[in-house]
Design an enzyme around this catalytic site. Sequence first.
Site, PDB file in Angstrom:
ATOM      1  N   THR A  48      -1.520   4.814   0.583  1.00 44.63           N
ATOM      2  CA  THR A  48      -2.005   5.846  -0.335  1.00 44.63           C
ATOM      3  C   THR A  48      -1.226   5.734  -1.654  1.00 44.63           C
ATOM      4  O   THR A  48      -0.100   5.234  -1.671  1.00 44.63           O
ATOM      5  CB  THR A  48      -1.884   7.247   0.286  1.00 44.63           C
ATOM      6  OG1 THR A  48      -0.517   7.465   0.654  1.00 44.63           O
ATOM      7  CG2 THR A  48      -2.777   7.373   1.517  1.00 44.63           C
ATOM      8  N   THR A  50       0.528   7.616  -4.102  1.00 45.92           N
ATOM      9  CA  THR A  50       1.896   8.098  -4.340  1.00 45.92           C
ATOM     10  C   THR A  50       2.875   7.474  -3.358  1.00 45.92           C
ATOM     11  O   THR A  50       3.975   7.069  -3.734  1.00 45.92           O
ATOM     12  CB  THR A  50       1.952   9.638  -4.267  1.00 45.92           C
ATOM     13  OG1 THR A  50       1.069  10.177  -5.257  1.00 45.92           O
ATOM     14  CG2 THR A  50       3.360  10.155  -4.506  1.00 45.92           C
ATOM     15  N   CYS A  51       2.457   7.357  -2.120  1.00 50.33           N
ATOM     16  CA  CYS A  51       3.323   6.771  -1.096  1.00 50.33           C
ATOM     17  C   CYS A  51       3.654   5.325  -1.430  1.00 50.33           C
ATOM     18  O   CYS A  51       4.816   4.903  -1.357  1.00 50.33           O
ATOM     19  CB  CYS A  51       2.645   6.840   0.269  1.00 50.33           C
ATOM     20  SG  CYS A  51       2.091   8.495   0.721  1.00 50.33           S
ATOM     21  N   SER A  52       2.646   4.559  -1.795  1.00 51.21           N
ATOM     22  CA  SER A  52       2.798   3.125  -2.031  1.00 51.21           C
ATOM     23  C   SER A  52       3.413   2.774  -3.378  1.00 51.21           C
ATOM     24  O   SER A  52       4.093   1.757  -3.497  1.00 51.21           O
ATOM     25  CB  SER A  52       1.437   2.432  -1.933  1.00 51.21           C
ATOM     26  OG  SER A  52       0.937   2.509  -0.623  1.00 51.21           O
TER      27      SER A  52
END
Length: 162
Positions: A48, A50-52
């Site tokens: 995703t 923001t996560c990545s």
Amino acid sequence: MAPIAVGDSIPDGKLFYLDENNQRQEVSVHSLAAGKTVVIFAVPGAFTPTCSQKHVPGFIEKAEELKSKGVSEIICISVNDHFVMKEWSKQYPDNKHVKFLADGSATYTHALGLDLDLTAHGLGTRSQRYALLVDDLKVKVANIESAGQFSVSSAEEILKAL
């Protein structure tokens, strides 16, 4: 269930990963954290934005600094399966220290009281975004994000607490 908080002991639980031979392995959280200072951070989902692009890269970039301040393990948990977590980890070829561990059924996430129901958005049960600083199984810092936010769970915020 109330979310994990400063002063609480983290529960034990099983997380999963694929080893170098693509064999599923399980590891107990307590085996990674007992007698050590560890960072456990979680993301709502692998791959995703923001996560990545922000959360994981921050911990990879700051891993040496975290280690120099006494952190033994840096653990990334996501409510994805171990196959997805292995593929996601390959997106970070410079990573030497962050362990990507799967909580595919959200069992450990639920035990922490940090599960998040995103069924209405087609995502099912996920994890809240957070970062915990844990010393010998006791939570010293619990930086838990509000839904959709990324402000308190970064590597930089954990570094400030060390």
